[in-house]
Design an enzyme around this catalytic site. Sequence first.
Site, PDB file in Angstrom:
ATOM      1  N   SER A  82       0.819  -1.214   0.000  1.00  0.00           N
ATOM      2  CA  SER A  82       0.000   0.000   0.000  1.00  0.00           C
ATOM      3  C   SER A  82       0.850   1.261   0.000  1.00  0.00           C
ATOM      4  O   SER A  82       0.357   2.337   0.291  1.00  0.00           O
ATOM      5  CB  SER A  82      -0.911  -0.001   1.213  1.00  0.00           C
ATOM      6  OG  SER A  82      -0.138  -0.315   2.328  1.00  0.00           O
ATOM      7  N   THR A 184      -0.617   3.205   4.975  1.00  0.00           N
ATOM      8  CA  THR A 184       0.076   4.440   4.638  1.00  0.00           C
ATOM      9  C   THR A 184       1.191   4.581   5.653  1.00  0.00           C
ATOM     10  O   THR A 184       0.966   4.344   6.841  1.00  0.00           O
ATOM     11  CB  THR A 184      -0.878   5.639   4.824  1.00  0.00           C
ATOM     12  OG1 THR A 184      -1.833   5.580   3.798  1.00  0.00           O
ATOM     13  CG2 THR A 184      -0.134   6.963   4.784  1.00  0.00           C
ATOM     14  N   THR A 202       1.844   6.971   0.333  1.00  0.00           N
ATOM     15  CA  THR A 202       0.877   5.870   0.218  1.00  0.00           C
ATOM     16  C   THR A 202       0.482   5.630  -1.237  1.00  0.00           C
ATOM     17  O   THR A 202       0.633   6.524  -2.083  1.00  0.00           O
ATOM     18  CB  THR A 202      -0.405   6.241   0.997  1.00  0.00           C
ATOM     19  OG1 THR A 202      -1.282   5.121   1.065  1.00  0.00           O
ATOM     20  CG2 THR A 202      -1.165   7.391   0.354  1.00  0.00           C
ATOM     21  N   ARG A 212      -8.877   9.833  -7.590  1.00  0.00           N
ATOM     22  CA  ARG A 212      -9.174  10.108  -6.173  1.00  0.00           C
ATOM     23  C   ARG A 212      -7.889  10.473  -5.420  1.00  0.00           C
ATOM     24  O   ARG A 212      -6.857   9.833  -5.567  1.00  0.00           O
ATOM     25  CB  ARG A 212      -9.813   8.865  -5.559  1.00  0.00           C
ATOM     26  CG  ARG A 212     -10.142   8.980  -4.072  1.00  0.00           C
ATOM     27  CD  ARG A 212      -9.062   8.395  -3.207  1.00  0.00           C
ATOM     28  NE  ARG A 212      -9.464   8.339  -1.798  1.00  0.00           N
ATOM     29  CZ  ARG A 212      -8.627   8.043  -0.815  1.00  0.00           C
ATOM     30  NH1 ARG A 212      -7.372   7.760  -1.063  1.00  0.00           N
ATOM     31  NH2 ARG A 212      -9.049   8.020   0.430  1.00  0.00           N
ATOM     32  N   THR A 235      -3.502   7.968   9.325  1.00  0.00           N
ATOM     33  CA  THR A 235      -3.685   6.830   8.434  1.00  0.00           C
ATOM     34  C   THR A 235      -5.144   6.416   8.478  1.00  0.00           C
ATOM     35  O   THR A 235      -5.864   6.784   9.403  1.00  0.00           O
ATOM     36  CB  THR A 235      -2.765   5.672   8.850  1.00  0.00           C
ATOM     37  OG1 THR A 235      -2.930   4.584   7.931  1.00  0.00           O
ATOM     38  CG2 THR A 235      -3.059   5.173  10.259  1.00  0.00           C
ATOM     39  N   GLY A 236      -5.576   5.666   7.476  1.00  0.00           N
ATOM     40  CA  GLY A 236      -6.967   5.218   7.448  1.00  0.00           C
ATOM     41  C   GLY A 236      -7.752   5.903   6.348  1.00  0.00           C
ATOM     42  O   GLY A 236      -7.170   6.353   5.361  1.00  0.00           O
TER      43      GLY A 236
HETATM   44  C1  SD4 Z   1      -5.859   7.315   1.963  1.00  0.00           C
HETATM   45  N1  SD4 Z   1      -5.115   7.601   4.206  1.00  0.00           N
HETATM   46  O1  SD4 Z   1      -5.510   7.284   0.789  1.00  0.00           O
HETATM   47  C2  SD4 Z   1      -4.868   6.881   3.003  1.00  0.00           C
HETATM   48  C3  SD4 Z   1      -4.950   5.414   3.149  1.00  0.00           C
HETATM   49  C4  SD4 Z   1      -4.302   4.939   4.390  1.00  0.00           C
HETATM   50  O2  SD4 Z   1      -3.522   3.461   5.753  1.00  0.00           O
HETATM   51  O3  SD4 Z   1      -3.919   5.608   5.253  1.00  0.00           O
HETATM   52  N2  SD4 Z   1      -4.119   3.770   4.608  1.00  0.00           N
HETATM   53  O4  SD4 Z   1      -6.978   7.633   2.310  1.00  0.00           O
END
Ligand code: SD4
Length: 328
Positions: A82, A184, A202, A212, A235-236
Amino acid sequence: MTDRRKFLKTSALASAALLVNACSNDKPKANTKVNKPIVLSTWRFGIEANQAAWAILSKNGKALDAVEAGVMVPEGDPKERSVGYGGRPDRDGRITLDACIMDELSNIGSVAGLEFIKHPISVARAVMEKTPHVMLVGDGALQFALSQGFKKENLMVEESEKEWKEWLKDSEYKPIANIENHDTIGMIALDSHGNLSGACTTSGMAFKMHGRVGDSPIIGAGLYVDNEVGAATATGHGEEVIRIAGCHLVVELMRQGKTPQQACEEAVARVVKLMDLRKKDLKDIQVGFIALNKNGETGSYCVQSGFNYAVYDASGNRLIDAGYHIKV
Ligand code: SD4
């Protein structure tokens, strides 16, 4: 000691304690012992990333160099699915990378939707250092990277291609919290000179729409550094982090006197509140923050269990489970 002297001494101590408590919400005091250098990064691969950062920090190197070198580790690792090379593609099968970097002088650089470049963080740094701008996207970011001598490479690994083809069968975008949406790498560091910097990189949410952009390349959302106060990274689910300008919020809360831990908890509470307001199921998302203040104190919090992060300081390099909101 007479009773009266004892009383005076105890009450003096008590008022001193009160004073300390009253002040504990203030900005870090100049005479507080600072825990530096220190580096924090998201998820388990933070351990290896921290090692690369520590190699620089422990030799009195700059936090900026440390965070760049640190996040380059998972970026370059095809097993990390990722970030950078080996990252998961969008629904059109294209690997589009997001990254940003910020230093102690509030210099910032960012790239979004960058394809074919293994180390988007270094392109973000080049945007910061070599252009009059702070953010380049898509084809423009690629053209710039190539002009700076970055190599065009195929970033797709077999596993990612297989997963994408599998996903295409239903083409349903339902990221599984902590699995398809995580990893990320966000890294924040305080160097031995007392300066803070951060980096975030990321491939974004797997199977996102082409074009996006998440929170990770957006200064103030996925990363924020204020050298007077502290730094935070996230993250997330990027959409939820952007909605609350997450990392800027965490840093501003620290400026107002919150500890890094309290600041992360309050930012997560804000995410929760807005999910409730919009009648969205909180269980479908993950958002996690890590934070560091000028004293080298740390904090972390997330929506649901499963988020961890790595901390490296004089006590060594260790993985820590973040506290979480949903207690099931
Ligand atoms: C996103 N925040 O593209 C990132 C994805 C992510 O851990 O953090 N994954 O939305």
